[in-house]
Design a protein around this motif. Structure first.
Motif, PDB file in Angstrom:
ATOM      1  N   TYR A  87       0.846  -1.192   0.000  1.00 44.15           N
ATOM      2  CA  TYR A  87       0.000   0.000   0.000  1.00 44.15           C
ATOM      3  C   TYR A  87       0.883   1.244   0.000  1.00 44.15           C
ATOM      4  O   TYR A  87       1.919   1.293   0.666  1.00 44.15           O
ATOM      5  N   CYS A  88       0.457   2.234  -0.747  1.00 44.41           N
ATOM      6  CA  CYS A  88       1.194   3.489  -0.878  1.00 44.41           C
ATOM      7  C   CYS A  88       1.316   4.149   0.494  1.00 44.41           C
ATOM      8  O   CYS A  88       0.321   4.309   1.206  1.00 44.41           O
ATOM      9  N   GLN A  89       2.531   4.549   0.838  1.00 40.30           N
ATOM     10  CA  GLN A  89       2.757   5.182   2.133  1.00 40.30           C
ATOM     11  C   GLN A  89       2.190   6.590   2.201  1.00 40.30           C
ATOM     12  O   GLN A  89       1.995   7.121   3.279  1.00 40.30           O
ATOM     13  N   GLU A  90       1.915   7.167   1.061  1.00 37.65           N
ATOM     14  CA  GLU A  90       1.385   8.525   1.039  1.00 37.65           C
ATOM     15  C   GLU A  90      -0.131   8.555   0.905  1.00 37.65           C
ATOM     16  O   GLU A  90      -0.816   9.251   1.646  1.00 37.65           O
ATOM     17  N   SER A  91      -0.667   7.783  -0.027  1.00 31.89           N
ATOM     18  CA  SER A  91      -2.110   7.833  -0.288  1.00 31.89           C
ATOM     19  C   SER A  91      -2.890   6.695   0.365  1.00 31.89           C
ATOM     20  O   SER A  91      -4.102   6.799   0.520  1.00 31.89           O
ATOM     21  N   GLY A  92      -2.206   5.608   0.697  1.00 27.98           N
ATOM     22  CA  GLY A  92      -2.884   4.446   1.262  1.00 27.98           C
ATOM     23  C   GLY A  92      -3.499   3.536   0.218  1.00 27.98           C
ATOM     24  O   GLY A  92      -4.046   2.483   0.544  1.00 27.98           O
ATOM     25  N   GLU A 107       7.399   1.846  -2.430  1.00 24.67           N
ATOM     26  CA  GLU A 107       6.682   2.403  -1.289  1.00 24.67           C
ATOM     27  C   GLU A 107       5.510   3.277  -1.716  1.00 24.67           C
ATOM     28  O   GLU A 107       4.645   3.585  -0.907  1.00 24.67           O
ATOM     29  N   LEU A 108       5.515   3.679  -2.973  1.00 23.58           N
ATOM     30  CA  LEU A 108       4.503   4.603  -3.483  1.00 23.58           C
ATOM     31  C   LEU A 108       3.780   3.994  -4.675  1.00 23.58           C
ATOM     32  O   LEU A 108       4.382   3.255  -5.459  1.00 23.58           O
ATOM     33  N   SER A 109       2.519   4.349  -4.822  1.00 26.53           N
ATOM     34  CA  SER A 109       1.777   3.924  -6.009  1.00 26.53           C
ATOM     35  C   SER A 109       2.358   4.646  -7.215  1.00 26.53           C
ATOM     36  O   SER A 109       3.050   5.667  -7.077  1.00 26.53           O
ATOM     37  N   ILE A 110       2.066   4.164  -8.381  1.00 25.73           N
ATOM     38  CA  ILE A 110       2.628   4.755  -9.596  1.00 25.73           C
ATOM     39  C   ILE A 110       2.157   6.191  -9.779  1.00 25.73           C
ATOM     40  O   ILE A 110       2.931   7.056 -10.195  1.00 25.73           O
ATOM     41  N   MET A 114       4.752   9.285  -9.902  1.00 20.13           N
ATOM     42  CA  MET A 114       4.824  10.164 -11.070  1.00 20.13           C
ATOM     43  C   MET A 114       4.654  11.623 -10.651  1.00 20.13           C
ATOM     44  O   MET A 114       5.346  12.500 -11.182  1.00 20.13           O
ATOM     45  N   THR A 115       3.776  11.888  -9.698  1.00 18.73           N
ATOM     46  CA  THR A 115       3.586  13.252  -9.201  1.00 18.73           C
ATOM     47  C   THR A 115       4.874  13.760  -8.561  1.00 18.73           C
ATOM     48  O   THR A 115       5.287  14.894  -8.810  1.00 18.73           O
ATOM     49  N   HIS A 116       5.528  12.916  -7.767  1.00 17.55           N
ATOM     50  CA  HIS A 116       6.794  13.297  -7.149  1.00 17.55           C
ATOM     51  C   HIS A 116       7.849  13.614  -8.201  1.00 17.55           C
ATOM     52  O   HIS A 116       8.595  14.595  -8.064  1.00 17.55           O
ATOM     53  N   GLU A 117       7.929  12.775  -9.223  1.00 12.94           N
ATOM     54  CA  GLU A 117       8.936  12.979 -10.270  1.00 12.94           C
ATOM     55  C   GLU A 117       8.667  14.256 -11.057  1.00 12.94           C
ATOM     56  O   GLU A 117       9.609  14.960 -11.437  1.00 12.94           O
ATOM     57  N   LYS A 119       7.224  16.965  -9.858  1.00 10.46           N
ATOM     58  CA  LYS A 119       7.602  18.059  -8.962  1.00 10.46           C
ATOM     59  C   LYS A 119       9.120  18.221  -8.919  1.00 10.46           C
ATOM     60  O   LYS A 119       9.639  19.336  -8.928  1.00 10.46           O
ATOM     61  N   GLU A 120       9.845  17.099  -8.863  1.00 11.06           N
ATOM     62  CA  GLU A 120      11.305  17.152  -8.863  1.00 11.06           C
ATOM     63  C   GLU A 120      11.835  17.783 -10.153  1.00 11.06           C
ATOM     64  O   GLU A 120      12.750  18.599 -10.117  1.00 11.06           O
ATOM     65  N   ALA A 121      11.228  17.427 -11.264  1.00 12.91           N
ATOM     66  CA  ALA A 121      11.644  17.992 -12.552  1.00 12.91           C
ATOM     67  C   ALA A 121      11.382  19.485 -12.593  1.00 12.91           C
ATOM     68  O   ALA A 121      12.191  20.265 -13.120  1.00 12.91           O
ATOM     69  N   ALA A 122      10.265  19.899 -12.016  1.00 13.77           N
ATOM     70  CA  ALA A 122       9.944  21.339 -11.985  1.00 13.77           C
ATOM     71  C   ALA A 122      10.915  22.107 -11.108  1.00 13.77           C
ATOM     72  O   ALA A 122      11.310  23.234 -11.449  1.00 13.77           O
ATOM     73  N   TRP A 123      11.347  21.516 -10.012  1.00 18.07           N
ATOM     74  CA  TRP A 123      12.301  22.184  -9.129  1.00 18.07           C
ATOM     75  C   TRP A 123      13.687  22.300  -9.746  1.00 18.07           C
ATOM     76  O   TRP A 123      14.435  23.227  -9.457  1.00 18.07           O
ATOM     77  N   ARG A 124      14.026  21.331 -10.606  1.00 18.54           N
ATOM     78  CA  ARG A 124      15.353  21.372 -11.260  1.00 18.54           C
ATOM     79  C   ARG A 124      15.462  22.476 -12.272  1.00 18.54           C
ATOM     80  O   ARG A 124      16.546  22.922 -12.601  1.00 18.54           O
ATOM     81  N   LYS A 125      14.332  22.936 -12.812  1.00 15.97           N
ATOM     82  CA  LYS A 125      14.358  23.954 -13.864  1.00 15.97           C
ATOM     83  C   LYS A 125      14.690  25.308 -13.324  1.00 15.97           C
ATOM     84  O   LYS A 125      14.780  25.785 -12.372  1.00 15.97           O
TER      85      LYS A 125
END
Length: 125
Positions: A87-92, A107-110, A114-117, A119-125
């Motif tokens: 089960y996803c540790q964030e959403s359950g 540890e996370l659902s797909i 994908m949402t995390h990735e 956000k990470e891509a947006a922060w790198r820009k």
């Protein structure tokens, strides 16, 4: 498969055995890589020395990467014991068997991953 059948005792036992086997295989491979870290003598020309240094750097990098997987395996085994595995540790939400078969330490659902990735891509820009 019905939602009630998800992460039943048989599936948990399968993933626990798989994670234990993966950990055992990983430890054996790390030991094998460490055994190949023989510095030897510094004979040869500069090109030979540079090639050996590059080989050692790559071996150390591989040992480091594989060593970082061990705590993830241990964390997944703890989640199995606690009844939280799969089960996803964030959403359950259920992570899903196809994802767990590919990455048993997930540890996370797909969707959350994908949402995390993104956000990470947006922060790198």
């Amino acid at each position: 498969m019905s939602p009630a059948d998800y992460m039943n005792a048989q599936q948990l036992a399968f993933f626990q055995q798989r994670l234990l086997q993966d950990k055992q295989d990983l430890l054996a491979h790390i030991d094998q890589l460490k055994a190949s870290l023989q510095w030897g003598d510094n004979q040869g020309d500069e090109a030979d020395k540079a090639m050996r240094e590059e080989e050692l750097r790559l071996l150390l990098r591989q040992i480091d990467r594989e060593s970082r997987l061990l705590p993830k395996i241990d964390a997944a085994l703890i989640r199995i014991r606690k009844g939280e595995y799969g089960y996803c540790q964030e959403s359950g939400d259920p992570i899903g068997l196809p994802r767990l078969l590919l990455r048993p330490t997930a540890e996370l659902s797909i969707d959350v991953k994908m949402t995390h990735e993104m956000k990470e891509a947006a922060w790198r820009k």
